[in-house]
Design an enzyme around this catalytic site. Structure first.
Site, PDB file in Angstrom:
ATOM      1  N   GLU A 116      -0.764  31.136  43.707  1.00  0.00           N
ATOM      2  CA  GLU A 116      -1.305  29.923  42.690  1.00  0.00           C
ATOM      3  C   GLU A 116      -2.029  30.187  41.580  1.00  0.00           C
ATOM      4  O   GLU A 116      -1.969  29.866  40.080  1.00  0.00           O
ATOM      5  CB  GLU A 116      -2.585  29.170  44.105  1.00  0.00           C
ATOM      6  CG  GLU A 116      -3.442  28.271  43.457  1.00  0.00           C
ATOM      7  CD  GLU A 116      -4.668  28.313  44.133  1.00  0.00           C
ATOM      8  OE1 GLU A 116      -3.683  27.045  45.528  1.00  0.00           O
ATOM      9  OE2 GLU A 116      -5.894  27.845  43.470  1.00  0.00           O
ATOM     10  N   SER A 133      -7.697  31.107  46.665  1.00  0.00           N
ATOM     11  CA  SER A 133      -5.953  31.328  47.213  1.00  0.00           C
ATOM     12  C   SER A 133      -4.918  31.777  46.273  1.00  0.00           C
ATOM     13  O   SER A 133      -4.856  31.596  45.712  1.00  0.00           O
ATOM     14  CB  SER A 133      -6.175  30.129  47.918  1.00  0.00           C
ATOM     15  OG  SER A 133      -7.072  29.297  48.896  1.00  0.00           O
ATOM     16  N   ARG A 136      -2.772  21.197  42.169  1.00  0.00           N
ATOM     17  CA  ARG A 136      -2.849  22.358  41.888  1.00  0.00           C
ATOM     18  C   ARG A 136      -1.887  22.211  40.201  1.00  0.00           C
ATOM     19  O   ARG A 136      -1.260  23.888  40.522  1.00  0.00           O
ATOM     20  CB  ARG A 136      -2.268  23.241  42.377  1.00  0.00           C
ATOM     21  CG  ARG A 136      -3.577  23.307  43.403  1.00  0.00           C
ATOM     22  CD  ARG A 136      -4.372  24.172  43.643  1.00  0.00           C
ATOM     23  NE  ARG A 136      -5.325  24.455  44.565  1.00  0.00           N
ATOM     24  CZ  ARG A 136      -6.147  22.861  45.243  1.00  0.00           C
ATOM     25  NH1 ARG A 136      -5.881  22.429  45.083  1.00  0.00           N
ATOM     26  NH2 ARG A 136      -6.934  23.476  46.371  1.00  0.00           N
TER      27      ARG A 136
END
Ligand SMILES: Cc1cc2nc3c(=O)[nH]c(=O)nc-3n(C[C@H](O)[C@H](O)[C@H](O)COP(=O)(O)OP(=O)(O)OC[C@H]3O[C@@H](n4cnc5c(N)ncnc54)[C@H](O)[C@@H]3O)c2cc1C
Length: 343
Positions: free
Chosen positions: A332, A236, A160
């Site tokens: 995130e 998320s 990520r």
């Protein structure tokens, strides 16, 4: 298109929070870029707004990327190069590549947002990351004021993460991607839930087609994740923390039921959802800001939560996990302004 004055961004972010910008410029042609100036501290590049929490009004301009384009170039019997404009819808192009008989993106079906944002956090799902298919990222470099092409190594992809997110945020506007997709399908079923779902739906679960894998991913995602059209969210909210082996072992000794997954370089990924649930946040709600009752990693806007309320909730969860486990959760999505550092 250019809008000036005070521009409402509520319909343009998947949390559905209200925030205003001074100006909105839609970029639908690369030629526009040489006329524009980007101020990283004030301005924002916007794709589909699905990995963003607007916790305050913006003092600058929003550059809305709408660059279109889908091109195929057959390289060999094995693969085809696919070049996609940054403004294309990600899921629509995944399905389009499958319809062309090309595989590689099926596990990444139904991730919201646009093509241009996909390299920012190296989108990933069901055991596959974008970086595995990516050949080149075409960018406008605001510093050098010219178009450039970066190969995969130059993008510093991680879990990520990428050069665009960490090392040089705000330096580039991504205009297009070139991917290499395969003519012969090799399923990637490392994620146990996916293999299981295919047992129920595929004609040949040991050797499913790429389309069957995509359909199974879509079904699993619809079961698990709230649809932002119904309930504001950004997927998320925290990354799974990655710990060195000694730290992971110590934690596992204290909490034998803690889910740990082997990661790169002998490190271990810890389930952020488990840490958050263990701290009692799953299903929490205050006003219209809450944590999904189905998935502890997903922060939700039940209606009229402000971006600031959601950011405060995220900060409380992060502080609690830090106090309980001495693990720092990293958000995130991009949060504007960013959360304050942990005390
Ligand atoms: C329900 C749900 C499920 C999700 N599931 C996943 C998942 O499984 N895996 C995953 O990885 N992500 C997931 N996400 C997060 C999100 O969908 C992805 O990160 C997606 O790539 C964001 O695309 P976007 O166009 O909406 O980006 P935006 O939210 O518009 O932007 C995100 C960041 O990228 C920057 N950016 C956007 N476009 C450009 C561009 N052209 N050039 C330079 N910078 C740009 C923005 O400035 C911002 O910093 C999920 C989100 C939701 C709401």
């Amino acid at each position: 298109m250019t809008g000036t004055g005070s521009f409402e961004l509520q319909p343009l972010n998947s949390f559905g929070v209200s925030a205003r910008a001074e100006r909105l410029i839609t970029i639908s042609d690369r030629q526009q870029l040489s006329q524009l100036h980007f101020r990283p501290q004030r301005d924002l590049i916007l794709g589909g707004g699905s990995n963003l929490l607007l916790a305050a009004d913006l003092k600058g301009t929003v550059f809305q990327v709408r660059l279109a384009g889908r091109e195929l170039m057959r390289e060999s019997d094995r693969s085809t190069r696919v070049t996609l404009g940054a403004g294309e819808n990600w899921h629509a192009v995944v399905r389009w590549t499958l319809a062309q008989g090309l595989s590689g993106l099926e596990n990444l079906s139904l991730i919201p947002g646009l093509v241009g944002a996909a390299p920012i956090q190296n989108i990933g799902a069901y055991g596959v990351e974008l970086a595995e298919s990516l050949l080149e990222v075409h960018v406008w470099d605001w510093q050098a004021r010219r178009q450039r092409t970066l190969d995969r190594d130059a993008c510093a992809f991680g879990y990520r993460d990428s050069r665009f997110k960490s090392a040089e945020p705000g330096r580039f506007l991504i205009t297009a991607l070139t991917l290499r997709l395969q003519h012969h399908f090799t399923p990637r079923l490392d994620y146990a839930g996916l293999a299981q779902a295919l047992q129920e739906t595929s004609k040949n679960p040991q050797a499913p087609s790429a389309l069957e894998v995509s359909d199974a991913v879509i079904r699993l995602r619809r079961e698990k994740l709230p649809d932002p059209a119904q309930l504001g969210n950004a997927g998320s909210f925290f990354k799974n923390p990655v710990l060195d082996a000694a730290r992971a072992e110590a934690l596992a000794a204290q909490h034998p039921e803690l889910p740990l997954y082997a990661s790169q370089h002998g490190r271990f990924k810890v389930s952020a959802a488990w840490l958050i649930e263990r701290c009692g946040w799953k299903g929490f709600r205050e006003g219209d800001a809450g944590v999904s009752a189905q998935h502890a990693l997903v922060l939700v806007n039940y209606g009229r939560a402000s971006g600031a309320e959601l950011a405060q909730l995220a900060a409380r969860i992060r502080a609690d996990v830090w106090q309980t486990f001495a693990i720092e959760l990293e958000p995130e999505p991009r949060i504007l302004p960013p959360l304050p550092a942990l005390a």
